[in-house]
Structure formats: structure tokens, C-alpha cells
Design an enzyme around this catalytic site. Sequence first.
Site, PDB file in Angstrom:
ATOM      1  N   LYS A   1      93.799 -15.067 -28.851  1.00 63.29           N
ATOM      2  CA  LYS A   1      94.522 -14.311 -29.751  1.00 63.29           C
ATOM      3  C   LYS A   1      93.765 -12.927 -30.019  1.00 63.29           C
ATOM      4  O   LYS A   1      92.496 -13.117 -30.027  1.00 63.29           O
ATOM      5  CB  LYS A   1      94.566 -15.121 -31.254  1.00 63.29           C
ATOM      6  CG  LYS A   1      95.148 -16.418 -31.271  1.00 63.29           C
ATOM      7  CD  LYS A   1      95.052 -17.397 -32.609  1.00 63.29           C
ATOM      8  CE  LYS A   1      94.086 -18.374 -32.501  1.00 63.29           C
ATOM      9  NZ  LYS A   1      93.750 -19.055 -33.364  1.00 63.29           N
TER      10      LYS A   1
ATOM     11  N   ARG B   1      93.002 -30.258 -42.738  1.00 59.41           N
ATOM     12  CA  ARG B   1      93.694 -29.944 -43.700  1.00 59.41           C
ATOM     13  C   ARG B   1      94.939 -30.905 -43.704  1.00 59.41           C
ATOM     14  O   ARG B   1      94.993 -31.704 -44.729  1.00 59.41           O
ATOM     15  CB  ARG B   1      94.368 -28.568 -43.650  1.00 59.41           C
ATOM     16  CG  ARG B   1      93.430 -27.362 -43.985  1.00 59.41           C
ATOM     17  CD  ARG B   1      93.807 -26.237 -43.431  1.00 59.41           C
ATOM     18  NE  ARG B   1      94.170 -25.863 -41.991  1.00 59.41           N
ATOM     19  CZ  ARG B   1      94.553 -25.056 -41.105  1.00 59.41           C
ATOM     20  NH1 ARG B   1      94.810 -23.789 -41.926  1.00 59.41           N
ATOM     21  NH2 ARG B   1      94.876 -25.257 -40.181  1.00 59.41           N
TER      22      ARG B   1
ATOM     23  N   SER C   1      94.367 -18.719 -42.551  1.00 60.95           N
ATOM     24  CA  SER C   1      94.027 -17.358 -42.150  1.00 60.95           C
ATOM     25  C   SER C   1      95.346 -16.388 -41.808  1.00 60.95           C
ATOM     26  O   SER C   1      95.586 -15.573 -42.331  1.00 60.95           O
ATOM     27  CB  SER C   1      92.986 -16.990 -41.040  1.00 60.95           C
ATOM     28  OG  SER C   1      91.724 -17.494 -41.526  1.00 60.95           O
TER      29      SER C   1
HETATM   30  O1  PNS Z   1      89.253 -20.724 -36.560  1.00 62.23           O
HETATM   31  P1  PNS Z   1      90.014 -21.566 -35.430  1.00 62.23           P
HETATM   32  O2  PNS Z   1      90.962 -20.540 -34.858  1.00 62.23           O
HETATM   33  O3  PNS Z   1      90.857 -22.999 -35.532  1.00 62.23           O
HETATM   34  O4  PNS Z   1      88.705 -21.694 -34.514  1.00 62.23           O
HETATM   35  C1  PNS Z   1      88.838 -22.307 -33.308  1.00 62.23           C
HETATM   36  C2  PNS Z   1      87.674 -22.157 -32.438  1.00 62.23           C
HETATM   37  C3  PNS Z   1      87.006 -20.994 -32.419  1.00 62.23           C
HETATM   38  C4  PNS Z   1      86.625 -23.278 -33.026  1.00 62.23           C
HETATM   39  C5  PNS Z   1      88.080 -22.832 -30.936  1.00 62.23           C
HETATM   40  O5  PNS Z   1      89.050 -21.919 -30.351  1.00 62.23           O
HETATM   41  C6  PNS Z   1      86.731 -22.646 -29.813  1.00 62.23           C
HETATM   42  O6  PNS Z   1      85.831 -23.502 -30.113  1.00 62.23           O
HETATM   43  N1  PNS Z   1      86.989 -21.712 -29.195  1.00 62.23           N
HETATM   44  C7  PNS Z   1      85.906 -21.372 -28.118  1.00 62.23           C
HETATM   45  C8  PNS Z   1      86.390 -21.666 -26.747  1.00 62.23           C
HETATM   46  C9  PNS Z   1      86.401 -23.167 -26.486  1.00 62.23           C
HETATM   47  O7  PNS Z   1      85.159 -23.602 -26.539  1.00 62.23           O
HETATM   48  N2  PNS Z   1      87.228 -23.712 -26.295  1.00 62.23           N
HETATM   49  C10 PNS Z   1      87.267 -25.366 -26.188  1.00 62.23           C
HETATM   50  C11 PNS Z   1      87.963 -25.742 -24.726  1.00 62.23           C
HETATM   51  S1  PNS Z   1      89.493 -25.063 -24.357  1.00 62.23           S
END
Ligand code: PNS
Length: 161
Positions: A42, A91, A129
Site C-alpha cells: 500500500k 479488534r 487507520s
Molecule cells: O498496521 P498494519 O498494516 O496491520 O501492519 C502490518 C505489518 C506492518 C505489521 C505487516 O504488514 C508487516 O509486518 N509487514 C512487513 C513485511 C512482512 O514481514 N510480512 C510478513 C510476511 S508476508
Amino acid sequence: MKKTVICPGSFDPVTLGHQDIITRASKMFDRVVVAVLVNSSKTPTFTTEERIELLREAVGDLDNVEIVSFDGLLAEYCKSCGINTIVKGLRVVSDFEYEFQMAIVNKKLNPTLETIFLTADADSTFLSSSMVREICSMGGDISNFVPACVHDRIVAKYRKS
Ligand code: PNS
């Protein structure tokens, strides 16, 4: 031994729900690293610097909380800084499937990692968000959804764009 946990997220922007989870984690653990994801599929509305700045306003008064940014896999980032516990908020039931999947994938990638879920505060179960962004972009009132200290900055971002 002091216990450090990580609260990862996009925080685009920080909401009252995030503030609640980070505050509660800070009471449960010695040190909380709030980690802002830099690059994701995103495109964020708020820049990394803006998201960090808003988080500083929202939770910067908590002595044992620090705010960082990370790029790439969370599991790798945790390995690189020796953190083995992720704290996330849960949530609604629809969160569960995604969060459960992420917790398993993270553990597969880094077997030292555990994920702990804190149930969202009743007032935050509906809050996200993306909802804040949509309401704000359409001129709606977000004062019940974001920390008061960051309200004006979030609104200003939409006035500018
Ligand atoms: O606030 P969010 O968008 O729910 O957070 C999601 C987040 C940042 C925790 C998650 O997308 C993440 O850890 N992204 C980093 C990439 C990753 O490690 N992905 C997991 C394996 S696909």
C-alpha cells in the site's frame, strides 16, 4: 532479564486504538519498540517521517517506548535487533484470520518469534487507520478516533492535499 517487545504497524495514521495498545504494552513490558513499516504494497498517505512524528506526539511521553522504522520482513528486523516478542491488537473476528496467518508466517521465518495479542479496547473495536483517512478526506469529524494531540496535524494533511 528485561523484556523488550515490538509493536509493528503501518500507523497511517496512528489512531486511539494504536495508542491504547502501545500504552497497555508499555505497562506490561520493560521496553516497547514501536516499528513503522516503511514500504508496503500500500502507498501510505502519511510519509514515514510524518507517521513517526505523529506517533511521537501520541506515545512519546511513555518512558519505555521508542519509535523506529523498518523496511522488509518483520521477522528479519526482529532477528537483527534481538527481539522475540511481537505485540499486536486484535479488534474483531475478521482481524483474527489475517493476524493468525501473520503470526505463523513470522514464526516460520524466525522460530524465536512469539506473537501476543491484546484485545482492543471496546471503544476501538470498529476503528482503523483507513476509516480515519476516509472520514477525514471527506471532511468528517475524526476527533473520537485519533489522539487529541495529533488531530489537527492529521486534518491539516488533508486540507493541504
Ligand atoms: O498496521 P498494519 O498494516 O496491520 O501492519 C502490518 C505489518 C506492518 C505489521 C505487516 O504488514 C508487516 O509486518 N509487514 C512487513 C513485511 C512482512 O514481514 N510480512 C510478513 C510476511 S508476508
